[in-house]
Write a protein that holds these residues in place. Sequence first.
Motif: not given
Length: 101
Positions: A18-19, A21-23, A25, A27-29
């Motif tokens: 999840a981290y 993928r967020a990094e 794209t 998007t905020p975590v």
Amino acid sequence: MHPTDPPGILAPHIPADAYRRAEATGTPVVIVVHSTERTAVPWVRLLVPFAIAGAAALGAWGVVAALCWLMDVASHTATVIAGAAGPVGAGGITLKLARSK
């Protein structure tokens, strides 16, 4: 993870995929922390025993007051009956139950 931490170090509570993928794209975590621990004083746990003890104490005092009243009424009743009956005798022995006025 703090912005000043060196790259590649993940916080242990964030899943790595999840981290990453967020990094990738941008998007905020969002980290949600659930806490069931109460930080306030549990007033209900403290007040219920005191309320029960107070009710028991008031009830006991009420019983004592009722018994005192009952004894007072009984003694007055016995005095009135003894005064109205006059002397009581049985087999030649006479008892005067109350003083004459």
